[in-house]
Enzyme design. Structure first.
Site, PDB file in Angstrom:
ATOM      1  N   ASN A  55     -28.610 -31.350 -30.434  1.00 58.88           N
ATOM      2  CA  ASN A  55     -28.577 -31.256 -29.531  1.00 58.88           C
ATOM      3  C   ASN A  55     -27.502 -31.622 -28.747  1.00 58.88           C
ATOM      4  OD1 ASN A  55     -27.864 -33.699 -28.259  1.00 58.88           O
ATOM      5  ND2 ASN A  55     -29.202 -35.577 -29.894  1.00 58.88           N
ATOM      6  N   TYR A 103     -35.717 -35.753 -32.500  1.00 56.40           N
ATOM      7  CA  TYR A 103     -34.705 -36.466 -31.970  1.00 56.40           C
ATOM      8  C   TYR A 103     -35.481 -38.402 -32.900  1.00 56.40           C
ATOM      9  CZ  TYR A 103     -31.684 -38.770 -28.431  1.00 56.40           C
ATOM     10  OH  TYR A 103     -30.438 -39.335 -27.713  1.00 56.40           O
ATOM     11  N   ASP A 110     -31.210 -34.631 -34.292  1.00 56.63           N
ATOM     12  CA  ASP A 110     -30.604 -35.279 -34.466  1.00 56.63           C
ATOM     13  C   ASP A 110     -31.276 -36.425 -35.075  1.00 56.63           C
ATOM     14  OD1 ASP A 110     -28.439 -37.536 -34.193  1.00 56.63           O
ATOM     15  OD2 ASP A 110     -28.657 -37.001 -31.990  1.00 56.63           O
ATOM     16  N   HIS A 117     -22.440 -32.564 -29.635  1.00 57.23           N
ATOM     17  CA  HIS A 117     -23.111 -32.558 -30.863  1.00 57.23           C
ATOM     18  C   HIS A 117     -22.592 -30.358 -30.741  1.00 57.23           C
ATOM     19  CE1 HIS A 117     -26.040 -35.722 -32.069  1.00 57.23           C
ATOM     20  NE2 HIS A 117     -25.905 -36.239 -30.686  1.00 57.23           N
TER      21      HIS A 117
END
Length: 255
Positions: free
Chosen positions: A7, A105, A146, A246
């Site tokens: 991410n 995501y 993520d 991240h």
């Protein structure tokens, strides 16, 4: 081959970091999330200069996912099936380098409870349905990204503080486990028993204090899990100036 997920929290701000990291580590496939840009403003030239093809699903200012590969990319899905009214750019899936991969995501879901959390849970239910469908192909499948889910209290620096957070609520964790019950293996945890190892740290002093969460995951189909030889969390980019919050998670597959 190497598959990584990261991410980047704005590809415009982190294009230089991505180029530097790929030059250093040379992954075959990179799954990116939170691009925060439309397709036409993605840095294709920089990515191609680093030796990668790119498939991108973008959205202005929010969300956005991409697949980078050293091989040809055959896109098989540009959105998560199950809700034609969902316009958020959170899922892209493709065949490349002999594997089926998806960049995910997953919605954050906060504040919980409420409409955002309901959307998160519904999204996870749709992901489970797609993951089950992919298993029927008997391909080597990697679902990376993520997940906005810390699977257990061992994956959170302060479990008490996050008990009611959408990333840690029982309903979130049970849906993450449901993916594993289908037959998927969470690559890092399968190879490591360490507690309190993280892939995300908020800005400020969190990284310095190691106040993090492990919310970025690579889920492997049985055909991929049989071939995994290593999985690591590379904290190096998180220490760079103007870093994403991240850091990459990387796995090696013997294919």
């Amino acid at each position: 081959m190497t598959v990584a997920t990261w991410n980047v929290n704005s590809i415009k701000q982190r294009a230089g970091h991505l180029a530097a990291w790929t030059r250093q580590t040379q992954p075959d496939v990179v799954l990116l999330q939170e691009l925060k840009c439309t397709e036409d403003s993605f840095p294709y030239m920089e990515v191609q200069a680093a030796g990668y093809e790119a498939a991108v699903i973008g959205q202005k200012s929010y969300n956005g996912v991409a697949l980078l590969s050293k091989g040809e990319i055959e896109v098989t899905a540009t959105a998560l099936p199950g809700d034609d009214d969902d316009t958020q750019a959170r899922y892209i899936e493709a065949r490349t380098c002999g594997v089926r991969v998806a960049s995910i995501y997953l919605p954050n879901g906060n504040p919980a409870d409420g409409p955002k959390y309901d959307y998160k849970l519904a999204w996870m239910d749709r992901l489970r349905a797609r993951a089950e469908e992919l298993l029927r192909s008997e391909e080597i499948v990697v679902l990376g990204g993520d997940y906005n889910c810390a699977p257990t209290d061992d994956d959170v620096y302060d479990p008490g503080r996050f008990a009611d957070d959408a990333l840690c609520k029982p309903q979130t964790r049970s849906r993450f486990r449901a993916l594993q019950y289908l037959g998927y293996t969470e690559a890092w945890r399968a190879l490591h028993s360490d507690r309190h190892v993280y892939s995300y740290w908020d800005y400020g002093a969190a990284f310095r204090n190691d106040d993090g969460l492990r919310i970025d995951h690579l889920l492997l189909s049985p055909q991929a899990a049989d071939r995994v030889s290593d999985c690591r969390i590379d904290t190096t980019p998180r220490a760079w100036e103007k870093a994403s919050d991240h850091t990459p998670v990387v796995c090696e597959l013997d294919v």
